[in-house]
Design a protein around this motif. Structure first.
Motif, PDB file in Angstrom:
ATOM      1  N   HIS A 189       0.814  -1.184  -0.108  1.00 23.56           N
ATOM      2  CA  HIS A 189      -0.048   0.053  -0.078  1.00 23.56           C
ATOM      3  C   HIS A 189       0.845   1.026   0.042  1.00 23.56           C
ATOM      4  O   HIS A 189       2.138   1.069   0.161  1.00 23.56           O
ATOM      5  N   GLN A 190       0.357   2.275  -0.242  1.00 19.24           N
ATOM      6  CA  GLN A 190       0.883   3.727  -0.221  1.00 19.24           C
ATOM      7  C   GLN A 190       0.216   4.622   1.023  1.00 19.24           C
ATOM      8  O   GLN A 190      -0.745   4.363   1.282  1.00 19.24           O
ATOM      9  N   HIS A 191       1.064   5.437   1.395  1.00 21.09           N
ATOM     10  CA  HIS A 191       0.388   6.659   2.231  1.00 21.09           C
ATOM     11  C   HIS A 191       0.611   7.896   1.690  1.00 21.09           C
ATOM     12  O   HIS A 191       1.583   8.051   0.752  1.00 21.09           O
ATOM     13  N   GLY A 192      -0.142   9.070   1.909  1.00 24.56           N
ATOM     14  CA  GLY A 192      -0.307  10.128   1.535  1.00 24.56           C
ATOM     15  C   GLY A 192       0.523  11.161   2.585  1.00 24.56           C
ATOM     16  O   GLY A 192       0.421  12.320   2.510  1.00 24.56           O
ATOM     17  N   PHE A 197      10.947   4.415   8.616  1.00 27.84           N
ATOM     18  CA  PHE A 197       9.924   5.484   7.903  1.00 27.84           C
ATOM     19  C   PHE A 197       9.747   5.219   6.463  1.00 27.84           C
ATOM     20  O   PHE A 197      10.490   4.344   5.715  1.00 27.84           O
ATOM     21  N   VAL A 198       8.798   5.725   5.878  1.00 27.99           N
ATOM     22  CA  VAL A 198       8.131   5.579   4.586  1.00 27.99           C
ATOM     23  C   VAL A 198       7.774   6.970   4.182  1.00 27.99           C
ATOM     24  O   VAL A 198       7.192   7.649   4.946  1.00 27.99           O
ATOM     25  N   LYS A 199       8.279   7.326   2.997  1.00 32.08           N
ATOM     26  CA  LYS A 199       7.699   8.720   2.546  1.00 32.08           C
ATOM     27  C   LYS A 199       7.088   8.476   1.380  1.00 32.08           C
ATOM     28  O   LYS A 199       7.239   7.542   0.502  1.00 32.08           O
ATOM     29  N   PRO A 200       5.953   9.442   0.769  1.00 30.92           N
ATOM     30  CA  PRO A 200       5.195   9.416  -0.378  1.00 30.92           C
ATOM     31  C   PRO A 200       6.056   9.551  -1.319  1.00 30.92           C
ATOM     32  O   PRO A 200       7.009  10.296  -1.331  1.00 30.92           O
ATOM     33  N   PRO A 201       6.094   8.856  -2.529  1.00 35.97           N
ATOM     34  CA  PRO A 201       4.969   7.835  -2.914  1.00 35.97           C
ATOM     35  C   PRO A 201       5.474   6.450  -2.591  1.00 35.97           C
ATOM     36  O   PRO A 201       5.006   5.781  -3.532  1.00 35.97           O
TER      37      PRO A 201
END
Length: 141
Positions: free
Chosen positions: A69-72, A102-106
């Protein structure tokens, strides 16, 4: 600058985790449960701080896989217990207690756990992402 402030707030919260639990009889926040059994207790969000950041405690069941999935928003984790394996854009990393990620968009991410599951502090910047995640889950009584 907002990211530095958020990281500082996260560090303060993590430092207090070991001492705050014994003094409280009722947990802060609202808890939500996903269909797969993951729980999210949102403690700081737009209802008490504003839309800049949301902070919660997320508990992944044993042997779970969130699916890609992705986060905004930027998503940051601090592992409290268990082991979390975020797979970000196909690259896997194992996080154990005391570690962060951590995760950054996109970016595309999936969260996997082993037999112990995982509990983590999660922070989203901007904060409306926490409410977006919770909106797809069931509110616990």
């Amino acid at each position: 600058m907002a990211l530095k402030q958020t990281l500082f707030a996260l560090a303060l919260l993590v430092g207090c985790l070991g001492t705050a639990g014994s003094a409280q009889t009722r947990l802060q926040g609202v808890t939500y449960r996903s269909p797969s059994g993951t729980t999210l207790r949102l403690m700081i969000d737009e209802t008490n701080l504003g839309a800049e950041v949301s902070l919660g405690e997320i508990t992944f069941p044993a042997n779970s896989d969130s699916g890609e999935h992705q986060h905004g928003a930027i998503e940051m984790f601090y592992i409290v217990s268990g082991e979390l394996e975020p797979v970000v854009n196909g690259v896997s990393q194992k996080l154990t207690p005391g570690m962060s990620g951590f995760v950054k968009p996109p970016d595309k991410v999936r969260h996997k756990t082993g037999p112990a599951g995982a509990k983590a502090v999660v922070v989203w910047v901007p904060g409306d992402e926490g409410r977006r995640v919770a909106s797809r889950w069931t509110r616990e009584p």
